[in-house]
Scaffold this motif. Structure first.
Motif, PDB file in Angstrom:
ATOM      1  N   ILE A 178     -49.481  38.804 -25.777  1.00  0.00           N
ATOM      2  CA  ILE A 178     -49.538  37.383 -25.427  1.00  0.00           C
ATOM      3  C   ILE A 178     -48.307  37.056 -24.574  1.00  0.00           C
ATOM      4  N   PRO A 179     -48.516  36.543 -23.368  1.00  0.00           N
ATOM      5  CA  PRO A 179     -47.370  36.138 -22.550  1.00  0.00           C
ATOM      6  C   PRO A 179     -46.819  34.790 -23.026  1.00  0.00           C
ATOM      7  N   ASP A 180     -45.493  34.637 -22.909  1.00  0.00           N
ATOM      8  CA  ASP A 180     -44.904  33.344 -23.259  1.00  0.00           C
ATOM      9  C   ASP A 180     -44.855  32.456 -22.021  1.00  0.00           C
ATOM     10  N   GLU A 181     -44.229  31.280 -22.165  1.00  0.00           N
ATOM     11  CA  GLU A 181     -44.194  30.317 -21.051  1.00  0.00           C
ATOM     12  C   GLU A 181     -43.422  30.834 -19.841  1.00  0.00           C
ATOM     13  N   ASN A 182     -42.583  31.873 -20.032  1.00  0.00           N
ATOM     14  CA  ASN A 182     -41.837  32.466 -18.912  1.00  0.00           C
ATOM     15  C   ASN A 182     -42.557  33.660 -18.298  1.00  0.00           C
ATOM     16  N   GLY A 183     -43.711  34.013 -18.859  1.00  0.00           N
ATOM     17  CA  GLY A 183     -44.463  35.148 -18.349  1.00  0.00           C
ATOM     18  C   GLY A 183     -44.087  36.468 -19.001  1.00  0.00           C
TER      19      GLY A 183
END
Length: 91
Positions: free
Chosen positions: A11-16
């Protein structure tokens, strides 16, 4: 206890940045026709205290799925109830 390998997803976070998670469980709610998934960070999966993340998800045609944040208190209560039920079953 089974030795079967746990399902893992990235799962990528908000920063990629991508993070590896182990799937605890998925469940569907017939009344709302929504599907939910609960995951824990893979590096913390064997620890006693772990942070559980939950998402609503929709399956795509290509065996992929899209995650959506859970925004409503009603949805959170439903997920927490399911977590508590599973925890009680494991004890």
């Amino acid at each position: 206890m089974s030795l079967e390998e746990k399902e893992r997803i990235i799962i990528p976070d908000e920063n990629g940045d991508e993070h590896l998670f182990e799937v605890l469980f998925t469940f569907d709610v017939d009344k709302t026709e929504q599907s939910y998934i609960a995951v824990v960070p893979a590096e913390q999966a064997e620890e006693e205290e772990v942070e559980v993340y939950a998402f609503r998800y929709e399956e795509q045609d290509n065996d992929d799925f899209t995650l959506y944040p859970i925004d409503s208190d009603e949805e959170w209560e439903m997920v927490e109830e399911m977590l508590n039920t599973l925890a009680d079953e494991e004890e």
